[in-house]
Write a protein that holds these residues in place. Structure first.
Motif, PDB file in Angstrom:
ATOM      1  N   THR A  88       0.826  -1.202   0.000  1.00 29.49           N
ATOM      2  CA  THR A  88       0.000   0.000   0.000  1.00 29.49           C
ATOM      3  C   THR A  88       0.862   1.256   0.000  1.00 29.49           C
ATOM      4  O   THR A  88       0.635   2.181  -0.791  1.00 29.49           O
ATOM      5  CB  THR A  88      -0.922   0.005   1.229  1.00 29.49           C
ATOM      6  OG1 THR A  88      -1.634  -1.225   1.277  1.00 29.49           O
ATOM      7  CG2 THR A  88      -1.909   1.141   1.165  1.00 29.49           C
ATOM      8  N   LEU A  92      -6.506   8.502   5.709  1.00 27.55           N
ATOM      9  CA  LEU A  92      -7.569   8.026   4.826  1.00 27.55           C
ATOM     10  C   LEU A  92      -7.231   8.353   3.380  1.00 27.55           C
ATOM     11  O   LEU A  92      -6.741   9.437   3.091  1.00 27.55           O
ATOM     12  CB  LEU A  92      -8.896   8.698   5.208  1.00 27.55           C
ATOM     13  CG  LEU A  92      -9.496   8.307   6.557  1.00 27.55           C
ATOM     14  CD1 LEU A  92     -10.743   9.161   6.821  1.00 27.55           C
ATOM     15  CD2 LEU A  92      -9.853   6.844   6.615  1.00 27.55           C
ATOM     16  N   PRO A  93      -7.459   7.421   2.443  1.00 21.84           N
ATOM     17  CA  PRO A  93      -8.084   6.101   2.623  1.00 21.84           C
ATOM     18  C   PRO A  93      -7.067   4.964   2.770  1.00 21.84           C
ATOM     19  O   PRO A  93      -7.397   3.811   2.543  1.00 21.84           O
ATOM     20  CB  PRO A  93      -8.851   5.951   1.304  1.00 21.84           C
ATOM     21  CG  PRO A  93      -7.967   6.613   0.295  1.00 21.84           C
ATOM     22  CD  PRO A  93      -7.317   7.767   1.012  1.00 21.84           C
ATOM     23  N   SER A 118      -5.346   4.076   5.557  1.00 24.99           N
ATOM     24  CA  SER A 118      -5.026   3.813   6.966  1.00 24.99           C
ATOM     25  C   SER A 118      -4.894   2.337   7.301  1.00 24.99           C
ATOM     26  O   SER A 118      -4.158   1.967   8.227  1.00 24.99           O
ATOM     27  CB  SER A 118      -6.110   4.444   7.849  1.00 24.99           C
ATOM     28  OG  SER A 118      -6.279   5.807   7.542  1.00 24.99           O
ATOM     29  N   PHE A 119      -5.597   1.461   6.576  1.00 27.94           N
ATOM     30  CA  PHE A 119      -5.723   0.072   7.008  1.00 27.94           C
ATOM     31  C   PHE A 119      -4.404  -0.687   7.034  1.00 27.94           C
ATOM     32  O   PHE A 119      -4.265  -1.685   7.743  1.00 27.94           O
ATOM     33  CB  PHE A 119      -6.700  -0.675   6.093  1.00 27.94           C
ATOM     34  CG  PHE A 119      -6.230  -0.785   4.676  1.00 27.94           C
ATOM     35  CD1 PHE A 119      -5.476  -1.860   4.262  1.00 27.94           C
ATOM     36  CD2 PHE A 119      -6.531   0.206   3.758  1.00 27.94           C
ATOM     37  CE1 PHE A 119      -5.036  -1.958   2.967  1.00 27.94           C
ATOM     38  CE2 PHE A 119      -6.098   0.111   2.458  1.00 27.94           C
ATOM     39  CZ  PHE A 119      -5.341  -0.969   2.054  1.00 27.94           C
ATOM     40  N   THR A 151      -9.331  12.023   9.259  1.00 26.19           N
ATOM     41  CA  THR A 151      -8.621  10.851   9.796  1.00 26.19           C
ATOM     42  C   THR A 151      -8.593  10.883  11.312  1.00 26.19           C
ATOM     43  O   THR A 151      -8.723   9.836  11.971  1.00 26.19           O
ATOM     44  CB  THR A 151      -7.187  10.798   9.244  1.00 26.19           C
ATOM     45  OG1 THR A 151      -7.225  10.736   7.817  1.00 26.19           O
ATOM     46  CG2 THR A 151      -6.452   9.568   9.765  1.00 26.19           C
ATOM     47  N   TRP A 168     -11.766  -1.597  11.193  1.00 25.83           N
ATOM     48  CA  TRP A 168     -11.108  -0.457  10.531  1.00 25.83           C
ATOM     49  C   TRP A 168     -11.950   0.077   9.384  1.00 25.83           C
ATOM     50  O   TRP A 168     -11.454   0.355   8.285  1.00 25.83           O
ATOM     51  CB  TRP A 168      -9.713  -0.851  10.055  1.00 25.83           C
ATOM     52  CG  TRP A 168      -8.709  -0.983  11.166  1.00 25.83           C
ATOM     53  CD1 TRP A 168      -8.733  -1.906  12.174  1.00 25.83           C
ATOM     54  CD2 TRP A 168      -7.568  -0.160  11.406  1.00 25.83           C
ATOM     55  NE1 TRP A 168      -7.675  -1.722  13.018  1.00 25.83           N
ATOM     56  CE2 TRP A 168      -6.923  -0.649  12.571  1.00 25.83           C
ATOM     57  CE3 TRP A 168      -7.014   0.932  10.753  1.00 25.83           C
ATOM     58  CZ2 TRP A 168      -5.778  -0.086  13.079  1.00 25.83           C
ATOM     59  CZ3 TRP A 168      -5.849   1.503  11.257  1.00 25.83           C
ATOM     60  CH2 TRP A 168      -5.248   1.002  12.411  1.00 25.83           C
ATOM     61  N   LEU A 169     -13.255   0.220   9.653  1.00 30.14           N
ATOM     62  CA  LEU A 169     -14.204   0.835   8.717  1.00 30.14           C
ATOM     63  C   LEU A 169     -14.310   0.090   7.386  1.00 30.14           C
ATOM     64  O   LEU A 169     -14.800   0.638   6.402  1.00 30.14           O
ATOM     65  CB  LEU A 169     -13.811   2.297   8.440  1.00 30.14           C
ATOM     66  CG  LEU A 169     -13.618   3.191   9.672  1.00 30.14           C
ATOM     67  CD1 LEU A 169     -13.136   4.574   9.257  1.00 30.14           C
ATOM     68  CD2 LEU A 169     -14.906   3.286  10.463  1.00 30.14           C
ATOM     69  N   LEU A 226     -11.981  -0.624   5.435  1.00 32.97           N
ATOM     70  CA  LEU A 226     -11.084  -0.036   4.433  1.00 32.97           C
ATOM     71  C   LEU A 226     -10.318  -1.096   3.667  1.00 32.97           C
ATOM     72  O   LEU A 226     -10.130  -0.989   2.450  1.00 32.97           O
ATOM     73  CB  LEU A 226     -10.106   0.924   5.120  1.00 32.97           C
ATOM     74  CG  LEU A 226     -10.719   2.195   5.717  1.00 32.97           C
ATOM     75  CD1 LEU A 226      -9.671   2.970   6.515  1.00 32.97           C
ATOM     76  CD2 LEU A 226     -11.288   3.069   4.611  1.00 32.97           C
ATOM     77  N   GLU A 227      -9.892  -2.152   4.386  1.00 31.37           N
ATOM     78  CA  GLU A 227      -9.138  -3.195   3.686  1.00 31.37           C
ATOM     79  C   GLU A 227     -10.026  -3.945   2.702  1.00 31.37           C
ATOM     80  O   GLU A 227      -9.614  -4.241   1.570  1.00 31.37           O
ATOM     81  CB  GLU A 227      -8.520  -4.172   4.689  1.00 31.37           C
ATOM     82  CG  GLU A 227      -7.669  -5.235   4.015  1.00 31.37           C
ATOM     83  CD  GLU A 227      -6.906  -6.086   5.018  1.00 31.37           C
ATOM     84  OE1 GLU A 227      -6.202  -7.003   4.573  1.00 31.37           O
ATOM     85  OE2 GLU A 227      -7.025  -5.837   6.229  1.00 31.37           O
ATOM     86  N   GLY A 284     -12.641  -2.767   1.221  1.00 27.62           N
ATOM     87  CA  GLY A 284     -12.869  -1.865   0.094  1.00 27.62           C
ATOM     88  C   GLY A 284     -11.669  -1.792  -0.826  1.00 27.62           C
ATOM     89  O   GLY A 284     -11.815  -1.783  -2.052  1.00 27.62           O
ATOM     90  N   PHE A 285     -10.473  -1.753  -0.232  1.00 25.00           N
ATOM     91  CA  PHE A 285      -9.256  -1.714  -1.055  1.00 25.00           C
ATOM     92  C   PHE A 285      -9.116  -2.984  -1.881  1.00 25.00           C
ATOM     93  O   PHE A 285      -8.757  -2.936  -3.064  1.00 25.00           O
ATOM     94  CB  PHE A 285      -8.036  -1.536  -0.142  1.00 25.00           C
ATOM     95  CG  PHE A 285      -6.741  -1.397  -0.879  1.00 25.00           C
ATOM     96  CD1 PHE A 285      -6.384  -0.191  -1.458  1.00 25.00           C
ATOM     97  CD2 PHE A 285      -5.874  -2.473  -0.994  1.00 25.00           C
ATOM     98  CE1 PHE A 285      -5.180  -0.060  -2.136  1.00 25.00           C
ATOM     99  CE2 PHE A 285      -4.670  -2.351  -1.671  1.00 25.00           C
ATOM    100  CZ  PHE A 285      -4.315  -1.136  -2.239  1.00 25.00           C
TER     101      PHE A 285
END
Length: 481
Positions: A2, A55-56, A58-59, A112, A351-352, A354-355, A357-358
């Motif tokens: 990342t 963000l985005p 952070s994960f 963030t 963690w929202l 995020l991972e 989604g990524f």
């Protein structure tokens, strides 16, 4: 992966800086052509936000917590993630010269601090909580870069490094002793090892923004800069500061709370604990605790100017009301969290998302593209050389047959014709050329014999020959005349 993906922004920024004619010096970037300057600012912003776990991006910091606690204490508090915020603090003029860049960076940092503050509040693992807190606290650094509060941002960067290094090492000490980092198993750990508990408490109180500890002063400097630029940014940053007190108070309540029955069944779930804290850790924690308590003195001149408004100054400074108000807010939220009277946002535990989604937006399409390229390679690229080899082999076979049936036959017949011609030339040489040469030689030999016959040495024969030649000449002259 990342952060390396985000680092591609630096390559983009380098190319834009060179194309825009500004050179690579950070101070010269604002002088680049406006179009290329915007590209350079975008590249630097992406790289810095990725490195600072904003963000985005952070994960990735959550996965990094699989490493040992000393690694986290170095890389995830003072060295690695801090470099993203440091880079942005080095280019405030570039951000200010690019119409959209300063706002984007400031809002990325402010959001963030809130989003990752909620994530930290929801965590059950101490290192995961500290990781989310790292992203949230660096959000204040990024916010400071966006609003031009370089002094407050640098103070926040340094104070957070000491505070978070202290807390990561304390988490590692308890993991070594109890074999777990789960908050439910750490209840009462500060009572059991007070030397670690007291120093960790100093770090947590600083993290909460309790006056006069270091992060209280640095956050106030950042929020003062935000307030000068946007009241809404200031409000979001203030919510982030309140969340800092919430998750710090939650950890303090666990560490100093009474040990419930049956908690020992949760020990040794991650590794085998030895029920003692390494002695070498204690003096290190003491030094870091002192730094976490006093590094806020870096902002002391700003505080003095706030108490004596007539002095003025270039950097915005918090007013006395802001200083007192934030300190009171931190204490109130801290007390509520300590007593476990705040709602825990369980939906933020992962963690929202995020991972996920990524992976859905980046990794999965990349995997599909890689599979498509692999199939293309198997069926087209690899098949191309194979088909060419087969075609070449068929052409070779046809060429071999042509060689056998045409070229070799033609060469054979040509050789036979040459041999026949050679034989005929040999016969002509023997029967014609040699015979002619022999006949000429014989004729010349006879003429020689005839020429030698008159040469007898007798004078009357010479006189007679002369008279015959003279008579022949006279007759020739008479005939011609």
């Amino acid at each position: 992966l990342t952060t390396r993906t985000a680092d591609l922004g630096l390559y983009l920024a380098v190319g834009a800086a060179l194309a825009g004619g500004s050179g690579l010096a950070l101070a010269d970037l604002p002088a680049a052509d406006p179009g290329w300057r915007a590209v350079a600012a975008a590249g630097i912003a992406v790289a810095a936000l990725g490195k600072a776990a904003q963000l985005p991006f952070s994960f990735w910091l959550s996965r990094a917590m699989l490493g040992p606690a000393p690694v986290s204490a170095l890389l995830h508090s003072a060295a690695m993630v801090a470099m993203g915020g440091y880079l942005l603090l080095r280019v405030p003029d570039l951000l200010a010269a690019t119409p959209w860049a300063a706002s984007v960076v400031a809002w990325a940092g402010a959001l963030t601090t809130v989003a990752l503050g909620l994530v930290a509040l929801a965590q059950r693992d101490l290192k995961q909580l500290l990781a989310a807190s790292t992203a949230a606290q660096l959000g204040f650094v990024v916010l400071a870069a966006g609003v031009g509060g370089v002094t407050g941002g640098l103070t926040q960067l340094v104070a957070h490094a000491a505070t978070k290094a202290l807390l990561f090492l304390a988490a590692g000490a308890w993991l070594s002793a109890l074999g777990t980092k789960q908050l439910s198993a750490l209840r009462g750990a500060a009572r059991r090892w007070p030397e670690v508990g007291v120093t960790a408490s100093v770090g947590l109180l600083s993290l909460a923004g309790v006056a006069p500890l270091s992060l209280w002063a640095s956050k106030e400097a950042v929020l003062a800069s935000a307030l000068e630029g946007s009241v809404l940014l200031f409000g979001v940053g203030l919510v982030g500061a309140g969340l800092s007190a919430a998750y710090a108070g939650r950890v303090l309540g666990v560490l100093w709370g009474p040990t419930p029955d049956g908690v020992q069944s949760q020990f040794d779930t991650e590794e085998r604990g030895d029920r003692q804290v390494p002695a070498v850790v204690v003096p290190v924690l003491a030094v870091l605790g002192l730094a976490a308590a006093t590094l806020g003195l870096l902002t002391l001149p700003a505080v003095i100017r706030a108490l004596r408004p007539g002095l003025g100054g270039e950097a915005p400074v918090p007013s006395p009301l802001e200083l007192v108000g934030s300190a009171v807010l931190a204490l109130v939220v801290l007390a509520l969290a300590w007593r476990d009277q705040l709602p825990i946002p369980r939906w933020a535990t992962s963690w929202l998302g995020l991972e996920r989604g990524f992976r859905a937006l980046v990794v999965a399409p990349t995997d599909r593209l890689a599979e498509a390229l692999a199939r293309f390679d198997d069926h087209v690229v690899d098949a191309g050389p194979t088909g060419a080899a087969r075609a070449g082999l068929g052409l070779g076979r046809r060429t071999a047959r042509f060689d056998d049936s045409r070229v070799d036959g033609l060469l054979g017949r040509s050789a036979q014709a040459v041999v026949g011609l050679g034989r005929r030339l040999s016969w002509a040489d023997e029967h014609l050329v040699d015979a002619a040469v022999t006949a000429v030689a014989r004729g010349l030999r006879r003429l020689g014999d005839l020429a030698r016959r008159p040469q007898t040495g007798q004078l009357h024969q010479y006189y007679l020959q002369s008279a015959v030649l003279l008579t022949a000449a006279v007759v020739l002259l008479v005939v011609i005349g």
